[in-house]
Design an enzyme around this catalytic site. Structure first.
Site, PDB file in Angstrom:
ATOM      1  N   SER A   2       1.003  -1.209  -0.001  1.00 11.39           N
ATOM      2  CA  SER A   2       0.058   0.051  -0.023  1.00 11.39           C
ATOM      3  C   SER A   2       0.720   1.096  -0.052  1.00 11.39           C
ATOM      4  O   SER A   2       1.662   1.620  -0.776  1.00 11.39           O
ATOM      5  CB  SER A   2      -0.926   0.012   1.176  1.00 11.39           C
ATOM      6  OG  SER A   2      -2.074   1.037   1.197  1.00 11.39           O
ATOM      7  N   ASP A  42      -9.437  -4.639  -5.374  1.00 15.76           N
ATOM      8  CA  ASP A  42      -8.880  -3.561  -4.647  1.00 15.76           C
ATOM      9  C   ASP A  42      -9.938  -2.212  -4.527  1.00 15.76           C
ATOM     10  O   ASP A  42      -9.949  -1.564  -5.465  1.00 15.76           O
ATOM     11  CB  ASP A  42      -7.275  -3.010  -5.040  1.00 15.76           C
ATOM     12  CG  ASP A  42      -6.831  -2.368  -3.826  1.00 15.76           C
ATOM     13  OD1 ASP A  42      -7.393  -1.762  -2.974  1.00 15.76           O
ATOM     14  OD2 ASP A  42      -5.414  -2.280  -3.817  1.00 15.76           O
ATOM     15  N   HIS A  69      -7.855  -5.240  -1.383  1.00 16.18           N
ATOM     16  CA  HIS A  69      -6.346  -4.564  -1.153  1.00 16.18           C
ATOM     17  C   HIS A  69      -5.446  -5.416  -0.370  1.00 16.18           C
ATOM     18  O   HIS A  69      -4.261  -5.334  -0.536  1.00 16.18           O
ATOM     19  CB  HIS A  69      -6.602  -3.180  -0.311  1.00 16.18           C
ATOM     20  CG  HIS A  69      -5.549  -2.125  -0.005  1.00 16.18           C
ATOM     21  ND1 HIS A  69      -4.801  -1.931  -1.095  1.00 16.18           N
ATOM     22  CD2 HIS A  69      -4.944  -1.574   0.946  1.00 16.18           C
ATOM     23  CE1 HIS A  69      -4.085  -0.974  -0.811  1.00 16.18           C
ATOM     24  NE2 HIS A  69      -4.065  -0.917   0.511  1.00 16.18           N
TER      25      HIS A  69
END
Length: 258
Positions: free
Chosen positions: A93, A210, A237
């Site tokens: 991320s 995601d 995600h």
């Protein structure tokens, strides 16, 4: 736990396992504990280094706005302090552009690079709106965590783990000052000028479902890193939580190449 000063921040890190160095870079949130469920999949044959970067719960700094260059410098300082370089880096991320920037700024310290569910810049209007909405929920810790949980995992995974587990997961993400500064950084992020400087062999991992940073951003990151490889997992995600076996094999197979 070792701790070092990098710029205006005091950065602690953990070292576990034995073997070639693997640095796991956390995303927005409380810090390196996000990797704990996967540690035993790597520590048997790797020295795993887990920095807690500025904005995480264990780190300390002056509270000023974060920059991707500062976070990358913290990663590289930990590699040097631990004496484990050149190291492989996996970043998730916000940790994905952080790891990429670290590799670009100090190519001598990074052997292989794996950015997961990341992005090159915050030009995606969806990402802007998502982060703005999430930050706006910061006044209600329960709603803040529930929004993060609901969007970080695929609908299929939430149904698979069930209501009780989902309710427990909502407590993981809290609207601390550090997390809100992480969110602010995502809204300002742009590493496109750094990406041509990456020399390390790179595997970009995308997540098709995601809802936080849509997969088109992962594909754009791959396209921007010259010579990089790309793989997608059919997950939300947090790909490593939804498909831990598949994720681990993908990463290990790439890192273990001669």
């Amino acid at each position: 736990m070792p701790k070092l000063t990098v710029g205006n921040a005091h950065i602690p890190y953990r070292v576990e396992g034995q073997g070639p160095a693997l640095v796991l870079v956390h995303g927005a949130g409380p810090g390196s504990i996000m990797w704990d469920a996967l540690l035993d999949r790597f520590t048997g044959h790797r020295t795993v280094v887990l920095p807690d970067l500025a904005g995480s719960d264990p780190a300390e700094d002056d509270g000023s706005p974060l920059t991707i260059e500062a976070l990358a410098a913290q990663v590289n300082a930990v590699i040097e302090d631990a004496g484990t370089g050149p190291a492989d880096i996996v970043g998730f991320s916000l940790g994905a552009p952080t790891a990429a920037a670290a590799a670009a700024l100090r190519p001598d310290l990074v052997r292989r690079l794996v950015p997961v569910a990341g992005l090159t810049h915050a030009g995606d209007e969806y990402v802007q709106q998502y982060m703005t909405t999430w930050a706006a929920l910061g006044g209600d810790a329960g709603t803040f965590g529930r929004f993060a949980t609901m969007t970080s995992y695929s609908r299929q995974f939430l149904n698979q783990i069930g209501h009780e587990a989902v309710e427990q997961a909502t407590a993981f993400m809290r609207p601390t000052d550090g997390v809100l500064r992480h969110v602010d950084l995502v809204r300002r992020l742009d590493i496109r000028a750094l990406l041509p400087r990456i020399a390390a062999p790179t595997l970009v991992v995308g997540a098709t479902r995601d809802q936080v940073i849509p997969v088109e951003n992962h594909r754009e990151l791959h396209a921007a890193i010259r010579g990089s490889e790309y793989a997608e997992l059919d997950t939300g995600h947090v790909a490593m939580a939804e498909r831990p076996d598949e994720f681990t094999k993908l990463v290990r197979d790439f890192l273990d190449r001669a």
